[in-house]
Each structure stands twice: as C-alpha cells, then as structure tokens.
Design a protein around this motif. Structure first.
Motif, PDB file in Angstrom:
ATOM      1  N   LYS A  89      45.373  45.509  16.898  1.00  0.00           N
ATOM      2  CA  LYS A  89      46.584  46.290  17.129  1.00  0.00           C
ATOM      3  C   LYS A  89      46.538  46.813  18.567  1.00  0.00           C
ATOM      4  N   PRO A  90      46.751  45.931  19.543  1.00  0.00           N
ATOM      5  CA  PRO A  90      46.594  46.348  20.933  1.00  0.00           C
ATOM      6  C   PRO A  90      47.610  47.404  21.348  1.00  0.00           C
ATOM      7  N   ALA A  91      47.166  48.296  22.213  1.00  0.00           N
ATOM      8  CA  ALA A  91      48.024  49.356  22.730  1.00  0.00           C
ATOM      9  C   ALA A  91      47.911  49.377  24.243  1.00  0.00           C
ATOM     10  N   GLY A  92      48.973  49.807  24.902  1.00  0.00           N
ATOM     11  CA  GLY A  92      48.938  49.982  26.342  1.00  0.00           C
ATOM     12  C   GLY A  92      49.142  48.693  27.111  1.00  0.00           C
ATOM     13  N   PRO A  93      49.081  48.777  28.433  1.00  0.00           N
ATOM     14  CA  PRO A  93      49.299  47.610  29.292  1.00  0.00           C
ATOM     15  C   PRO A  93      48.140  46.631  29.221  1.00  0.00           C
ATOM     16  N   THR A  94      48.360  45.449  29.758  1.00  0.00           N
ATOM     17  CA  THR A  94      47.334  44.404  29.760  1.00  0.00           C
ATOM     18  C   THR A  94      46.424  44.573  30.971  1.00  0.00           C
ATOM     19  N   PHE A  95      45.154  44.697  30.709  1.00  0.00           N
ATOM     20  CA  PHE A  95      44.150  44.784  31.757  1.00  0.00           C
ATOM     21  C   PHE A  95      43.999  43.431  32.435  1.00  0.00           C
ATOM     22  N   SER A  96      43.933  43.423  33.771  1.00  0.00           N
ATOM     23  CA  SER A  96      43.783  42.176  34.519  1.00  0.00           C
ATOM     24  C   SER A  96      42.344  42.018  34.994  1.00  0.00           C
ATOM     25  N   ALA A  97      41.618  41.091  34.391  1.00  0.00           N
ATOM     26  CA  ALA A  97      40.247  40.820  34.826  1.00  0.00           C
ATOM     27  C   ALA A  97      40.223  40.215  36.223  1.00  0.00           C
ATOM     28  N   ASP A  98      41.253  39.450  36.570  1.00  0.00           N
ATOM     29  CA  ASP A  98      41.322  38.885  37.919  1.00  0.00           C
ATOM     30  C   ASP A  98      41.390  39.993  38.962  1.00  0.00           C
ATOM     31  N   SER A  99      42.201  40.995  38.699  1.00  0.00           N
ATOM     32  CA  SER A  99      42.326  42.125  39.619  1.00  0.00           C
ATOM     33  C   SER A  99      41.014  42.886  39.713  1.00  0.00           C
ATOM     34  N   ALA A 100      40.392  43.163  38.573  1.00  0.00           N
ATOM     35  CA  ALA A 100      39.114  43.877  38.571  1.00  0.00           C
ATOM     36  C   ALA A 100      38.046  43.085  39.322  1.00  0.00           C
ATOM     37  N   TYR A 101      38.039  41.765  39.123  1.00  0.00           N
ATOM     38  CA  TYR A 101      37.052  40.934  39.815  1.00  0.00           C
ATOM     39  C   TYR A 101      37.258  40.989  41.324  1.00  0.00           C
ATOM     40  N   LEU A 102      38.497  41.046  41.766  1.00  0.00           N
ATOM     41  CA  LEU A 102      38.775  41.167  43.196  1.00  0.00           C
ATOM     42  C   LEU A 102      38.209  42.478  43.740  1.00  0.00           C
ATOM     43  N   TYR A 103      38.401  43.586  43.000  1.00  0.00           N
ATOM     44  CA  TYR A 103      37.857  44.875  43.439  1.00  0.00           C
ATOM     45  C   TYR A 103      36.330  44.827  43.489  1.00  0.00           C
ATOM     46  N   LEU A 104      35.739  44.117  42.541  1.00  0.00           N
ATOM     47  CA  LEU A 104      34.284  43.971  42.531  1.00  0.00           C
ATOM     48  C   LEU A 104      33.822  43.220  43.783  1.00  0.00           C
ATOM     49  N   CYS A 105      34.494  42.125  44.088  1.00  0.00           N
ATOM     50  CA  CYS A 105      34.101  41.326  45.262  1.00  0.00           C
ATOM     51  C   CYS A 105      34.316  42.098  46.557  1.00  0.00           C
ATOM     52  N   GLN A 106      35.357  42.907  46.612  1.00  0.00           N
ATOM     53  CA  GLN A 106      35.618  43.682  47.820  1.00  0.00           C
ATOM     54  C   GLN A 106      34.515  44.699  48.067  1.00  0.00           C
ATOM     55  N   GLN A 107      33.967  45.284  47.007  1.00  0.00           N
ATOM     56  CA  GLN A 107      32.833  46.185  47.186  1.00  0.00           C
ATOM     57  C   GLN A 107      31.622  45.425  47.715  1.00  0.00           C
ATOM     58  N   CYS A 108      31.360  44.266  47.135  1.00  0.00           N
ATOM     59  CA  CYS A 108      30.193  43.481  47.550  1.00  0.00           C
ATOM     60  C   CYS A 108      30.335  42.954  48.971  1.00  0.00           C
ATOM     61  N   ALA A 109      31.567  42.810  49.437  1.00  0.00           N
ATOM     62  CA  ALA A 109      31.784  42.322  50.799  1.00  0.00           C
ATOM     63  C   ALA A 109      31.220  43.281  51.838  1.00  0.00           C
ATOM     64  N   PHE A 110      31.041  44.543  51.487  1.00  0.00           N
ATOM     65  CA  PHE A 110      30.418  45.492  52.408  1.00  0.00           C
ATOM     66  C   PHE A 110      28.913  45.260  52.515  1.00  0.00           C
ATOM     67  N   GLY A 111      28.352  44.497  51.582  1.00  0.00           N
ATOM     68  CA  GLY A 111      26.904  44.340  51.496  1.00  0.00           C
ATOM     69  C   GLY A 111      26.343  45.326  50.494  1.00  0.00           C
ATOM     70  N   PRO A 112      25.025  45.385  50.322  1.00  0.00           N
ATOM     71  CA  PRO A 112      24.423  46.380  49.422  1.00  0.00           C
ATOM     72  C   PRO A 112      24.804  47.796  49.863  1.00  0.00           C
ATOM     73  N   ARG A 113      25.295  48.605  48.934  1.00  0.00           N
ATOM     74  CA  ARG A 113      25.753  49.964  49.243  1.00  0.00           C
ATOM     75  C   ARG A 113      24.605  50.944  49.004  1.00  0.00           C
TER      76      ARG A 113
END
Length: 329
Positions: free
Chosen positions: A34-58
C-alpha cells in the motif's frame, strides 16, 4: 563504521556477494503493498552519491571535506530547507583536533511535530579492514559508508520541496563519525567513545534549545550490493516501536525482502548518543551480512573498495521508498 557491542547486556547496564539484486518489490507480499507518498528516484540519489565522491575522500581536516560540506549545505538550501552549520573542534582518539561540521537542514521549521533523519557524511581516513595490509593507511572513498545515507536524504529533501507534508523533518549530516580507533592502533580501553563524535556533540548541544523529535532514523551504508537490513539490537532496545513502524512500512512499500524481521548485531553508531544524550528514540538502518567473512557490514566496509562501482541503485530505492512510506502514510 561500526564497533559491535558484545554482548548487549553491557548496554543494558549503562551472502557476502557483489552481485546486484534486481528486486522492485516483494511478490510474496503483493497483497499487502500500500505505497504512500511520491516515488523515490534511485537514479537521482545515485547522482548525489557520485557528486559527493567526486570531491574525493571526505576525511577530516581536508580540502575535500570542506568543499563537500559547502556542496551538501547548498543542495539542501536549493530544496528550500533552512540550513544550520554546527561547527565544533572535536578531539580524535589520537589527540588530533578535528574541525567538525554537523549540517542540519530543516523542512517546515515552524512546525513542532518533527521527525529526525540522519547520516554521517565524513569518510574514514584509513582502510584498516582491507584484506591487503598495504591499504590499511589509505583513505576510504566512502561511497556506501557515508555518501549513500546523505544521498538518500537529499533525494527525500528534493521530493519534499514539491510535495507538501504535514510534519516537520530535520535532516542532520553528522560529521566526525569515522575517526574511531583504527585496528592497527593501540587501544586506549575506551574505543567505543572514539566513534560518532559529531553525533555525540550535537546530542549534548542540539542546534536549537529544547529541540526534540517524535523519533529519529539513522541511515548508514544504505547503498551496498546484496544488502539486507536486519533489526539492529540497540535500536530495538531504545525504540522498538520505531523499528516495527519502519519494517512494516518497508513491507507496505513493497521492499520487505530488504528488511527481514530477523535480529542483527548491536552497533555503536550515531543513533546511540541520540538515544542516550538527546533522549530521542532513534533507530539505525544498517546492513547485516551474516555469512560474510570480510565483515558482517559487508565486503567493502573500511576497504579501498567502498566506491561507486559497489553501489546498487536497488538498495537505495528500497531504503528511500521505505522512508517515504514512513513519512507519508
């Protein structure tokens, strides 16, 4: 991270595979979805993940750390959140002064009914669990152990910016979580306290006087291949009703296979001071690999292989949609 409590009564007194799991839901619980709310985008989340890694180890006190902090704060602001940067000088296990920044982003800060979602955003400076000893002093990219939790939070923040919710949400990116005593260092006998320094500081010094939330959810390593999220024991001790709520939401959203009703380990993580010091019932969504020889946290934990090539968007989707279910149902 995280250090494992063994056994749990001490707290009361004070498939190791890399193959992707292409599962969009649970066919055996389809009648209960019984899903509720908007659809989460894994593609979008993965992009945010890659953008963090693009800085190198934080890693703490590094230029990459400071640049990534600004980027995370700007992204939350872009999504309409009120952002507060909580800076503090914290002392690491070895005496190093760590220039720490907890990033707090508030959705609808005027509301008193609030939910806390958190993750750590710093990288471990040492791959001290790597199977190759030559890597033990190399930094960890922390695609999963750090960037994945922040990525899920940013995608939820993006969705909240376009879909009204009748409760406040606070996103906290804890810093200085992964400077805990490395395996190759001499133990000081109190190694558990060397982890989760940013969360310890915030829990004793919240960003707003008298701050409270109905409950909290910590995201840690929520993008790994083959991950399943067993019910962590510290979470059950402090906030068993929240555990039941989240695991039921996973089933309703169609991702119950990622959230088995089995018990995992007891973990020292950012949720521990949130429970003990801040008094907010907070659980930890963290993977458990019972058959993995490398680590029960999975094969890439604290190794140089914790990179974007070992991230599975299906895992991000399962966790993100479950949190959307919790917020909107």
């Amino acid at each position: 991270m995280k250090h494992i409590f063994i056994p749990l009564f001490a707290l009361l007194l004070s498939t190791c595979g890399n193959s992707k799991v292409n599962v969009s839901g649970d066919s055996n619980t389809a009648d209960n979805v019984k899903p509720a709310g908007p659809t989460f985008s894994a593609d979008s989340a993965y992009l945010y993940l890659c953008q963090q890694c693009a800085f190198g180890p934080r890693t703490m006190n590094s230029p990459a750390h400071d640049r990534c902090a600004n980027w995370i704060a700007n992204m939350f602001q872009r999504f309409g959140m009120k952002v507060n940067l909580q800076r503090a000088d914290l002392r690491g296990y070895d005496g190093t002064i760590l220039k720490s920044t907890n990033i707090i982003a508030a959705y609808r800060p005027e509301l008193t009914d609030r939910v806390l979602i958190c993750a750590h955003w710093d990288s471990r400076p040492w791959a001290d669990n790597d199977p190759n000893p030559a890597n033990h002093h190399k930094p960890v990219m922390a695609a999963n152990d750090g960037a994945s939790g922040v990525a899920v939070m940013l995608e939820i923040a993006r969705l909240l910016a376009t879909d009204s919710l009748n409760k406040g949400v606070d996103f906290i990116c804890f810093d200085a979580e992964d400077w805990g005593t490395p395996q190759w260092a001499e133990s000081n006998g109190n190694d558990g306290d060397t982890w989760a320094l940013g969360a310890q500081y915030w829990s004793a010094n919240p960003h707003r006087q008298g701050y409270t939330a109905r409950f909290g959810i910590l995201l840690d390593m929520v993008g790994g291949q083959g991950a399943q999220f067993y019910q962590e024991q510290v979470s059950k001790h402090f906030a068993d009703d929240v555990v039941r709520k989240v695991w039921a939401a996973a089933r309703k959203a169609g991702y119950g296979s990622y959230f088995p009703n089995d018990e995992g380990n007891a973990i020292t993580d950012d949720h521990l001071p949130v429970n003990q010091k801040a008094g907010i019932p907070c659980i930890d969504i963290i993977p458990y690999y019972p058959d993995c020889e490398q680590s029960s946290f999975g094969p890439t934990w604290h190794t140089v292989n914790d990179d974007t090539s070992h991230i599975d968007k299906n895992t991000l989707q399962a966790v993100g949609q479950t949190l959307i279910q919790v917020l909107f149902e």
